[in-house]
Design an enzyme around this catalytic site. Sequence first.
Site, PDB file in Angstrom:
ATOM      1  N   HIS A  79      -2.954   7.402   3.083  1.00 41.98           N
ATOM      2  CA  HIS A  79      -3.426   6.135   2.533  1.00 41.98           C
ATOM      3  C   HIS A  79      -4.753   5.799   3.189  1.00 41.98           C
ATOM      4  CE1 HIS A  79      -3.879   2.017   1.480  1.00 41.98           C
ATOM      5  NE2 HIS A  79      -3.474   1.539   2.644  1.00 41.98           N
ATOM      6  N   ASN A 123     -10.110   0.397   0.990  1.00 43.61           N
ATOM      7  CA  ASN A 123      -8.648   0.410   0.873  1.00 43.61           C
ATOM      8  C   ASN A 123      -8.276  -0.167  -0.486  1.00 43.61           C
ATOM      9  OD1 ASN A 123      -5.902  -0.142   0.958  1.00 43.61           O
ATOM     10  ND2 ASN A 123      -5.927  -1.008   3.011  1.00 43.61           N
ATOM     11  N   CYS A 159       0.802  -1.223   0.000  1.00 40.30           N
ATOM     12  CA  CYS A 159       0.000   0.000   0.000  1.00 40.30           C
ATOM     13  C   CYS A 159       0.837   1.277   0.000  1.00 40.30           C
ATOM     14  CB  CYS A 159      -0.947   0.005   1.194  1.00 40.30           C
ATOM     15  SG  CYS A 159      -2.129  -1.362   1.200  1.00 40.30           S
TER      16      CYS A 159
END
Length: 310
Positions: free
Chosen positions: A235, A265, A112
């Site tokens: 994020h 996500n 990520c």
Amino acid sequence: MNVGILGIGRYVPEKVVTNHDLEKIMETSDEWIRTRTGIAERRIADDTIDTSYMAVEASKKALEDAGISGEDIDLILVATVTPDRAFPAVACVIQEAIGAKHAAAMDLSAACAGFMYGMITAQQFIQTGTYKNVLVVGSDKLSKIVDWNDRNTAVLFGDGAGAVVMGAVSEGKGVLSFELGADGSGGKHLYQDEYVMMNGREVFKFAVRQLGDSCLRVLDKAGLTKEDVDFLVPHQANIRIMESARERLNLPQEKMSMTIEKFGNTSASSIPIAMVEELQNGRIQDGDLIILVGFGGGLTWGAVALRWGK
């Protein structure tokens, strides 16, 4: 030389999967998911859409926004943990699709945090004069590596892609400072076996500590303070983690991107997807000081202090 973002674009699949949809296939509830994650829905790619397709679509939009063609791109960097196959790289698929016949192309893996790694790799290549225009893409189809019987992970993730064209910008604009880091000893807390496996408690502790610290360190490197920050794009992993970073910067809620409710996500694509959303909403303006910060499996992290504009 100042290096920044010349153009940006994103792609998200049309299919929306809500928390209520997930209630029908696993033991969970809309309230349980929202309370713990902040997520209401996510986009899921069907079998006809792969990581490279999403990456190509986002790349085309970024090129259009930058006002250049594929032939102007010197390097393509793709951050992904869900490539269509081991090789050829997703970056090579993009190269052909956009006609970037002069470009080198490669994928990188930092989970990520991958977009942050790609962005700074691009910045360094441009700042040294090696390349002029670099296309950086984050694209992941996490739905194909999620165990849809595991409510602790399946509710978190969505699919999507985001892309930026990076190049020279005006003095005072672009990347002002950055930080990249990794802690391989924490790799056991977040990894892919057959499916995504996560020790949620340990990842949460790591992220809460690291995101806030990274934000403060890049500000210090740039000779700036918390009071100088106009907007935070973290994020989009978990609302509680994101709120912890916002609180460390003493920012009001309206100064932080919160696209997790709509998209979940989306791994390496979450930061550029969120940036497009905020630009469309007028929440990021020319000259704004933006902090981009992410973390991921590895464990990895990265942060950038960015003055928006060309």
